[in-house]
Scaffold this active site. Sequence first.
Site, PDB file in Angstrom:
ATOM      1  N   GLU A  35       0.836  -1.195   0.000  1.00 11.07           N
ATOM      2  CA  GLU A  35       0.000   0.000   0.000  1.00 11.07           C
ATOM      3  C   GLU A  35       0.874   1.251   0.000  1.00 11.07           C
ATOM      4  O   GLU A  35       1.988   1.238   0.541  1.00 11.07           O
ATOM      5  CB  GLU A  35      -0.933  -0.017   1.218  1.00 11.07           C
ATOM      6  CG  GLU A  35      -1.956  -1.138   1.094  1.00 11.07           C
ATOM      7  CD  GLU A  35      -2.992  -1.195   2.211  1.00 11.07           C
ATOM      8  OE1 GLU A  35      -4.132  -1.564   1.926  1.00 11.07           O
ATOM      9  OE2 GLU A  35      -2.652  -0.873   3.373  1.00 11.07           O
ATOM     10  N   GLY A  57       6.802  -1.889   6.169  1.00 10.55           N
ATOM     11  CA  GLY A  57       8.184  -2.365   6.188  1.00 10.55           C
ATOM     12  C   GLY A  57       9.154  -1.483   6.939  1.00 10.55           C
ATOM     13  O   GLY A  57       8.853  -0.356   7.317  1.00 10.55           O
ATOM     14  N   CYS A  81      -0.833   5.968   9.953  1.00  9.29           N
ATOM     15  CA  CYS A  81       0.332   5.251  10.473  1.00  9.29           C
ATOM     16  C   CYS A  81      -0.108   3.961  11.165  1.00  9.29           C
ATOM     17  O   CYS A  81      -0.991   3.994  12.020  1.00  9.29           O
ATOM     18  CB  CYS A  81       1.056   6.094  11.514  1.00  9.29           C
ATOM     19  SG  CYS A  81       1.982   7.434  10.843  1.00  9.29           S
TER      20      CYS A  81
HETATM   21  N1  SAH Z   1       9.349   0.704  10.139  1.00 14.69           N
HETATM   22  C1  SAH Z   1       9.455   2.123  10.052  1.00 14.69           C
HETATM   23  C2  SAH Z   1       8.455   2.773   9.121  1.00 14.69           C
HETATM   24  C3  SAH Z   1       7.020   2.359   9.176  1.00 14.69           C
HETATM   25  S1  SAH Z   1       5.987   2.910  10.461  1.00 14.69           S
HETATM   26  C4  SAH Z   1       9.392   2.739  11.433  1.00 14.69           C
HETATM   27  O1  SAH Z   1       9.141   2.025  12.391  1.00 14.69           O
HETATM   28  O2  SAH Z   1       9.660   3.923  11.570  1.00 14.69           O
HETATM   29  C5  SAH Z   1       5.851   4.635  10.309  1.00 14.69           C
HETATM   30  C6  SAH Z   1       5.519   5.331  11.622  1.00 14.69           C
HETATM   31  O3  SAH Z   1       4.205   4.999  12.074  1.00 14.69           O
HETATM   32  C7  SAH Z   1       6.447   4.927  12.742  1.00 14.69           C
HETATM   33  O4  SAH Z   1       6.836   6.029  13.515  1.00 14.69           O
HETATM   34  C8  SAH Z   1       5.570   4.014  13.587  1.00 14.69           C
HETATM   35  O5  SAH Z   1       6.017   3.886  14.893  1.00 14.69           O
HETATM   36  C9  SAH Z   1       4.222   4.686  13.445  1.00 14.69           C
HETATM   37  N2  SAH Z   1       3.091   3.827  13.782  1.00 14.69           N
HETATM   38  C10 SAH Z   1       2.973   2.500  13.621  1.00 14.69           C
HETATM   39  N3  SAH Z   1       1.796   2.066  14.081  1.00 14.69           N
HETATM   40  C11 SAH Z   1       1.122   3.154  14.525  1.00 14.69           C
HETATM   41  C12 SAH Z   1      -0.168   3.360  15.097  1.00 14.69           C
HETATM   42  N4  SAH Z   1      -0.991   2.359  15.299  1.00 14.69           N
HETATM   43  N5  SAH Z   1      -0.544   4.628  15.416  1.00 14.69           N
HETATM   44  C13 SAH Z   1       0.294   5.659  15.201  1.00 14.69           C
HETATM   45  N6  SAH Z   1       1.520   5.527  14.660  1.00 14.69           N
HETATM   46  C14 SAH Z   1       1.945   4.280  14.335  1.00 14.69           C
END
Ligand code: SAH
Length: 349
Positions: free
Chosen positions: A93, A164, A338
């Site tokens: 996505e 990822g 996110c």
């Molecule tokens: N693996 C990478 C990129 C993907 S996640 C990373 O961890 O940075 C992108 C962002 O979204 C990250 O900061 C992650 O912590 C956040 N994220 C993941 N799940 C989320 C959620 N349920 N609510 C808010 N932010 C979230």
Amino acid sequence: MENKDDIRLLNSEKLEEFFINKNQKKYRVNQVLDWVWNKSISSFSQMSNISDDLKNILDKEFVLNKPIEIKSYKSSDGTIKYSIQLYDKNLIEAVLIPSKKRITACISSQVGCSLDCKFCATSRLYRKRNLFCYEIFDQLFFLNEQSKFYFKRKISNLVFMGMGEPLLNYKNVVKAINKIKSKSGLNFSAKKITISTSGIPKIIKHIAHEDLKCNLAVSLHSAIQKTREIIMPFSRKFPIEDLIDSLKYWNRVTKKKILYEYIIFDGINDNVEHIKALVKICKTIPCKVNFIEYNPTGDLRFRRCKVEKLELYQKYLTNEGIVNTYRVSRGRDINAACGQLINLNKVGY
Ligand code: SAH
């Protein structure tokens, strides 16, 4: 599925070698590269200034593994999420986020994710495979066309915050970024690109030397090792001291600030002890903190914090001179925010 490589796996030197072996003129290499990257053709037959002979040779040896859009979802806030099918039928996505000042593309670096962040739905897909550099490039190219069509503007910002962990697909991410930045690619400004990582210390040190000039965001979520392990169990392998050490190194080499991403969870990381730990870390390296609103993903242990807790965090940080912002998620109504990228239509989650 054909057993041939995508021509875009070859750089210009390798392609030149290939052309020489096939008795083709070297100068054709740049023309072909222009077609397959800049013009993003999906078939060699579209190369109007190339001889049939060369087109046939390329067709025999290579493929163009172009992704296809399966479905798009439009949010009430203008965000558009795309479900994209890769050549091997895997789904990823990518998200287009418009605002007054900018149009942001959020792209994926892997099919699924191998990390186990408990609050992130993508982690439940596990990692199927890494994306090739051209699959990363193609997402941005595609989103850029969509942006021009819907918003009459090009994409201004690129974030690796889709599916990822970009640093666990380091080589393809670096190659893709170099192409995205290059004049023969999308001529995108490095300053507008952000790699977001959960924090893999060894690779952060490596990437410091790639001269990418782009920004690094680190999903910290807690400055206390024990708490971080509850939220992101994989961090057991990467003690916070090692992470901070690698970020210091990155800052020393690149001269760039770190952007910490931080979700405050109710009852997990919302007390003063956590705030003080974050302040301490922030004082060791030039940085900015971006608080992210939690998007519930089904694990009931994780809940959004009370507004007062966010205010307390912000007050402490601001008093200490630490720049901080709060990001409200976009596209939540279409599961594009996110942590919500999970190929919903496919797995029926
Ligand atoms: N693996 C990478 C990129 C993907 S996640 C990373 O961890 O940075 C992108 C962002 O979204 C990250 O900061 C992650 O912590 C956040 N994220 C993941 N799940 C989320 C959620 N349920 N609510 C808010 N932010 C979230």
